[in-house]
Design an enzyme around this catalytic site. Structure first.
Site, mmCIF file in Angstrom:
data_model
loop_
_atom_site.group_PDB
_atom_site.id
_atom_site.type_symbol
_atom_site.label_atom_id
_atom_site.label_comp_id
_atom_site.label_asym_id
_atom_site.label_seq_id
_atom_site.Cartn_x
_atom_site.Cartn_y
_atom_site.Cartn_z
ATOM 1 N N ASP A 10 -13.927 -8.851 -0.229
ATOM 2 C CA ASP A 10 -13.126 -7.724 -0.693
ATOM 3 C C ASP A 10 -12.261 -7.172 0.449
ATOM 4 O O ASP A 10 -12.607 -7.329 1.623
ATOM 5 C CB ASP A 10 -14.067 -6.630 -1.216
ATOM 6 C CG ASP A 10 -13.310 -5.401 -1.666
ATOM 7 O OD1 ASP A 10 -12.403 -5.539 -2.509
ATOM 8 O OD2 ASP A 10 -13.604 -4.298 -1.148
ATOM 9 N N ASP A 12 -9.886 -3.646 0.463
ATOM 10 C CA ASP A 12 -9.869 -2.204 0.730
ATOM 11 C C ASP A 12 -11.280 -1.631 0.630
ATOM 12 O O ASP A 12 -11.957 -1.781 -0.374
ATOM 13 C CB ASP A 12 -8.928 -1.503 -0.264
ATOM 14 C CG ASP A 12 -8.436 -0.159 0.262
ATOM 15 O OD1 ASP A 12 -8.853 0.244 1.370
ATOM 16 O OD2 ASP A 12 -7.647 0.488 -0.435
ATOM 17 N N LYS A 181 -12.646 -8.463 -10.839
ATOM 18 C CA LYS A 181 -14.041 -8.108 -10.560
ATOM 19 C C LYS A 181 -14.475 -6.934 -11.411
ATOM 20 O O LYS A 181 -13.711 -5.986 -11.523
ATOM 21 C CB LYS A 181 -14.192 -7.734 -9.073
ATOM 22 C CG LYS A 181 -13.901 -8.869 -8.120
ATOM 23 C CD LYS A 181 -14.079 -8.438 -6.664
ATOM 24 C CE LYS A 181 -12.855 -7.732 -6.107
ATOM 25 N NZ LYS A 181 -12.943 -7.393 -4.678
ATOM 26 N N ASP A 206 -17.705 -3.563 -0.685
ATOM 27 C CA ASP A 206 -18.238 -2.210 -0.499
ATOM 28 C C ASP A 206 -18.513 -1.510 -1.816
ATOM 29 O O ASP A 206 -19.015 -0.396 -1.816
ATOM 30 C CB ASP A 206 -17.230 -1.357 0.280
ATOM 31 C CG ASP A 206 -15.973 -1.101 -0.535
ATOM 32 O OD1 ASP A 206 -15.377 -2.094 -1.030
ATOM 33 O OD2 ASP A 206 -15.608 0.072 -0.726
#
Lengths: 255, 255
Positions: A10, A12, A181, A206
């Site tokens: 991932d 950001d 996702k 995250d």
């Protein structure tokens, strides 16, 4: 013997936060390079073209090439052409979405499209919503690049692609099929691009509800890093379980 | 002895359909005038000012004055000033909504408003949605003029006010308080303008889910006229019961 040969990482919240790099992200990607492991930058963002995403990553110091970027726009375009051939598509979204659809062989139109595809669109208007609704009522399939309801930015939590889709879903009574996702299509597309099996793949991120659920729902191991969207407390109170959790990417041992 | 002294009469689908008058609607209103019964034109439409609504009705041959028009915009403005005093409001909607709010004493602003009010807005944009979401996240109350998800037009079923609200609700996790039919605030506002009690009032309309539910949910008798939104078959299969049903307004006997 290394278990995970391919990483879907991932962006950001994981490798950078807004306009600030995550320093241990640089070390993480450097270690992947040193060990000769495969990896792709794996994002639900559909606004930008892969070249633009790679350029942003290089600006932070990451060794990113456009062909290492997987966006929800690309996954959506791949899914549409696999399931519908070369469909006519009414697309609401940014340059990244329209470029991905065109490059995959979709014909962009607002006249009697076979499919409506919605991504985040800072230039969203009532007229676009109306065109989408009339097309869906006339029988067009309805796809969303990703279901994220909110978009964390320096300005605050802004409306995400999923919230734009929610308005069209309310007006038509039709729910979109989401591609990004945590849905299966982007995960399968990412592994195909990596050339790895589910057992060899690790999803890193995250966000418990997108990154980690993408793994859990599709039988792929996951590494959750705290400090982005999901806090340790939210994780403890949640029901989604990551395979591994770290407070910082430098803790990861590349098993 | 006449039981119903005051009529709240729906417009589109009841007195006209799109750009065509319903001829028996003209006779219906003429009979109300002859009998000296009170009535108001009672609409969820918040786009136009009462003067514009009356002008449209006069174009069809109805004896309509601006003070005989009740819009969801006026009901919303009245509700806000009753509950919040003279609040600062971020308004998304047409001229009718902004005029009603200003005339009632609300201060229109996009800076730290106390309330966000959303009505149908053909000029809706992502930037407006973003401003609304940030204000609601900062604590502003969230109101919708009316919850209609769709808007029947000659072009087809377009997104209604409720569908615009659905996007903001998805992005914020906050549901709006709706004011228009079938909700209580517009019904109470309409009766106050009529000067009648619930027992003396009759709500007339073609839409089971807005007009008739407005009566059922608020203890007021209703007259459902077929030929607009709700078909006799939908009505038979539904659970909402009107006090009276007619196939045409000329059947009504003004009891």
């Amino acid at each position: 013997m290394t278990r995970y040969r391919g990483y879907l990482i991932d962006l950001d919240g994981t490798l950078y936060k807004g306009e600030r790099v995550v320093p241990s992200g640089l070390g993480f990607v450097e270690s992947l390079e040193e060990r000769g492991l495969s990896y792709l930058y794996f994002t639900n963002n559909s606004l930008r073209r892969p070249e633009q995403v790679a350029e942003k990553l290089r600006g932070f110091g990451y060794p990113a090439k456009p062909e290492q970027v997987v966006t929800s726009a690309q996954a959506t375009a791949a899914f549409l052409t696999e399931t519908l051939g070369s469909p006519s598509v009414y697309a609401i979204g940014g340059e990244g979405l329209k470029a991905a659809l065109s490059e995959a062989g979709c014909r962009l139109t607002d006249q009697s499209p076979q499919a409506v595809v919605m991504g985040l669109d800072p230039a969203f208007t009532y007229d676009k919503m109306k065109t989408a609704c009339l097309a869906i009522r006339a029988g067009a399939d309805f796809y969303g690049t990703n279901g994220d309801l909110m978009l964390p930015t320096d300005e605050g939590l802004l409306p995400g692609s999923g919230s734009l889709c929610a308005g069209v879903a309310a007006a038509t009574g039709v729910q979109p099929r989401f591609i990004g996702k945590p849905e299966r299509p982007i995960v399968e597309y990412g592994m195909r691009r990596l050339g790895t099996t589910p057992e060899e793949t690790l999803i890193v991120g995250d966000n418990m509800m997108t990154d980690i659920r993408a793994g859990v729902d599709n039988g792929i191991d996951t590494l959750l890093v705290f400090g982005g969207v999901t806090s340790p407390e939210e994780y403890r109170n949640g029901t989604v379980r990551a395979t591994y959790t770290v407070g910082d990417l430098k803790e990861w041992e590349f098993i």
